[in-house]
Write an enzyme that holds these catalytic residues in place. Structure first.
Site, PDB file in Angstrom:
ATOM      1  N   GLY A  10     -34.057  11.106  12.432  1.00  0.00           N
ATOM      2  CA  GLY A  10     -32.928  10.788  11.566  1.00  0.00           C
ATOM      3  C   GLY A  10     -32.148   9.627  12.162  1.00  0.00           C
ATOM      4  O   GLY A  10     -31.667   9.715  13.292  1.00  0.00           O
ATOM      5  N   MET A  11     -32.029   8.529  11.412  1.00  0.00           N
ATOM      6  CA  MET A  11     -31.381   7.322  11.928  1.00  0.00           C
ATOM      7  C   MET A  11     -30.153   6.981  11.091  1.00  0.00           C
ATOM      8  O   MET A  11     -30.261   6.721   9.896  1.00  0.00           O
ATOM      9  CB  MET A  11     -32.357   6.155  11.968  1.00  0.00           C
ATOM     10  CG  MET A  11     -33.567   6.432  12.852  1.00  0.00           C
ATOM     11  SD  MET A  11     -34.556   4.967  13.194  1.00  0.00           S
ATOM     12  CE  MET A  11     -33.449   4.017  14.246  1.00  0.00           C
ATOM     13  N   GLY A  13     -28.069   4.466  11.855  1.00  0.00           N
ATOM     14  CA  GLY A  13     -27.670   3.080  12.045  1.00  0.00           C
ATOM     15  C   GLY A  13     -26.738   2.902  13.222  1.00  0.00           C
ATOM     16  O   GLY A  13     -26.286   1.799  13.504  1.00  0.00           O
ATOM     17  N   GLY A  14     -26.469   3.982  13.935  1.00  0.00           N
ATOM     18  CA  GLY A  14     -25.601   3.919  15.110  1.00  0.00           C
ATOM     19  C   GLY A  14     -26.404   3.757  16.391  1.00  0.00           C
ATOM     20  O   GLY A  14     -27.638   3.792  16.393  1.00  0.00           O
ATOM     21  N   ASP A  16     -26.613   5.777  19.017  1.00  0.00           N
ATOM     22  CA  ASP A  16     -27.250   6.976  19.533  1.00  0.00           C
ATOM     23  C   ASP A  16     -28.646   7.173  18.958  1.00  0.00           C
ATOM     24  O   ASP A  16     -29.620   7.357  19.699  1.00  0.00           O
ATOM     25  CB  ASP A  16     -26.386   8.210  19.244  1.00  0.00           C
ATOM     26  CG  ASP A  16     -25.116   8.245  20.082  1.00  0.00           C
ATOM     27  OD1 ASP A  16     -25.145   7.724  21.208  1.00  0.00           O
ATOM     28  OD2 ASP A  16     -24.096   8.794  19.604  1.00  0.00           O
ATOM     29  N   SER A  17     -28.760   7.157  17.638  1.00  0.00           N
ATOM     30  CA  SER A  17     -30.076   7.373  17.037  1.00  0.00           C
ATOM     31  C   SER A  17     -31.006   6.194  17.300  1.00  0.00           C
ATOM     32  O   SER A  17     -32.233   6.370  17.375  1.00  0.00           O
ATOM     33  CB  SER A  17     -29.952   7.637  15.529  1.00  0.00           C
ATOM     34  OG  SER A  17     -29.277   6.593  14.869  1.00  0.00           O
ATOM     35  N   CYS A  95     -23.523  20.068   6.953  1.00  0.00           N
ATOM     36  CA  CYS A  95     -24.477  18.959   6.840  1.00  0.00           C
ATOM     37  C   CYS A  95     -25.662  19.179   7.774  1.00  0.00           C
ATOM     38  O   CYS A  95     -26.816  18.967   7.398  1.00  0.00           O
ATOM     39  CB  CYS A  95     -23.783  17.639   7.163  1.00  0.00           C
ATOM     40  SG  CYS A  95     -24.830  16.179   6.898  1.00  0.00           S
ATOM     41  N   GLY A 119     -29.946  11.935  17.091  1.00  0.00           N
ATOM     42  CA  GLY A 119     -29.211  11.406  18.236  1.00  0.00           C
ATOM     43  C   GLY A 119     -28.088  12.315  18.702  1.00  0.00           C
ATOM     44  O   GLY A 119     -27.158  11.861  19.365  1.00  0.00           O
ATOM     45  N   CYS A 194     -17.758  11.642   7.604  1.00  0.00           N
ATOM     46  CA  CYS A 194     -18.355  10.401   7.105  1.00  0.00           C
ATOM     47  C   CYS A 194     -17.903  10.039   5.693  1.00  0.00           C
ATOM     48  O   CYS A 194     -17.849   8.859   5.339  1.00  0.00           O
ATOM     49  CB  CYS A 194     -19.877  10.485   7.166  1.00  0.00           C
ATOM     50  SG  CYS A 194     -20.601  11.768   6.102  1.00  0.00           S
TER      51      CYS A 194
END
Length: 354
Positions: A10-11, A13-14, A16-17, A95, A119, A194
């Site tokens: 799971g990405m 865009g930050g 950590d991932s 979530c 992440g 978010c």
């Protein structure tokens, strides 16, 4: 960690991932990045673009999956309903349960992929002592996110990888991103909720419950002796332990100690009135045991940022309800929040405060 397997990452865009992708590749995994479209706003679109750039640089596949409908139903609508029910929810827990470790795991199975990864700062290990995979705290204690992961299904733990499990600091993760030339190396951490980027949940509620606005009514603020001390603007605008915004003159500061939905009252008291030793929880999810027969001793947290405290968890006649009794009274045990309990650094489970 498992070797030479496919993993669905799971990405967001930050950073950590993104670094999770780097670490998984270095471990020999075939990584497929997926970005879940959860909420249609600028932040979401930017996140997708950032994730795509990272995957292109790292030479891994990336795709998106639109889960806006599921996210609205399972997370946003639940968030709104809980506030209307005079509770204070934690949407990240929902979530994680339904989407990041629910739908994403089903997606991995559909694609014939053995593992999912995120992440998050947490660990999964096989415990010989307990004969099962267990969820454990992250080595980076200040960043540990095991609290918001308690509600995932124990059956999938053996298929979950947390590549950042052994990192002690965020600075080291940013350094790895810089070394690999990733633009997200200096990207700010994501906001707490978010779908509320400005963190103004009251404004969000007002904008999203128009058809239910009639349910938000002003009423009395009363003290513990049932004396009327002022007027409130609707229970959704208050939470247990709140001190500011009450606009009440008193010799000592007053705090919200109860939201009485039946009487539409905000009950206030002095600070000592916010403390209690006992709570009941439902929506129970146990990871370490299949059930609690009588009682167990644990360390428990009443909210994400709270310190752990010694407690005893008791079974009740209702298998979906547990009673939690703390050794020392805790401040502002808040309905809707989760109590998560631990044995050493292992997550036993948790549930929602009733």
């Amino acid at each position: 960690m498992k070797e030479n397997k496919k993993v669905l990452l799971g990405m967001s865009g930050g950073v950590d991932s993104s670094v999770a992708a780097i670490l998984l590749k270095e471990k020999g995994y075939e990584v497929i990045g997926v970005t879940m479209i959860l909420w249609n706003n600028k932040n979401s679109k930017d996140s997708i673009e950032d994730a795509k750039k990272v995957c292109n640089m790292l030479g891994i596949k990336h795709y998106t999956i639109n889960l806006e409908k599921e996210f609205k139903t399972k997370v946003v609508d639940d968030f709104i309903e809980k506030y209307l029910d005079a509770k204070t929810p934690n949407p990240c827990i929902e979530c994680n349960k339904y989407l990041k470790f629910g739908t994403m795991y089903e997606e991995a199975k559909r694609l014939g992929i053995d593992y999912i990864a995120t992440g998050h700062y947490a660990r999964v290990e096989f415990s010989k002592e307990y004969g099962r995979y267990v969820l454990k705290k992250s080595s980076a204690k200040s960043k540990d996110q095991s609290y918001v992961l308690y509600n995932i299904k124990k059956e999938i733990l053996g298929h979950v990888i947390f590549p950042l499990e052994s990192f002690e600091s965020k600075e080291k993760i940013r350094q790895i991103a810089k070394e690999h030339g990733l633009e997200v190396a200096n990207k700010k951490d994501s906001v707490d909720i978010c779908f509320i980027p400005d963190n103004d949940y009251i404004k969000f509620l007002k904008e999203n419950i128009k058809e239910k606005q009639k349910l938000i009514k002003s009423g009395n603020i009363v003290d513990v002796n049932k004396n009327i001390r002022g007027k409130h603007t609707g229970l959704v605008n208050y939470t247990i332990g709140q001190r500011k915004g009450l606009d009440i003159q008193n010799e000592k500061p007053l705090y919200v100690i109860k939201l009485d939905k039946e009487k539409n009252q905000v009950v206030v008291g002095e600070k000592e009135s916010t403390y209690s030793k006992e709570a009941y929880i439902n929506d129970v999810n146990l990871l370490l045991y299949d059930k609690i027969d009588e009682k167990i001793r644990v360390k428990a947290k009443i909210r994400y940022a709270a310190k752990e405290a010694d407690a005893t968890v008791y079974a009740t006649k209702d298998e979906n309800v547990l009673r939690v009794v703390f050794d020392i009274p805790q401040m502002a045990i808040t309905p809707g929040q989760a109590i998560v309990f631990y044995v050493d650094d292992i997550v036993v489970g948790g549930g929602k405060i009733m």
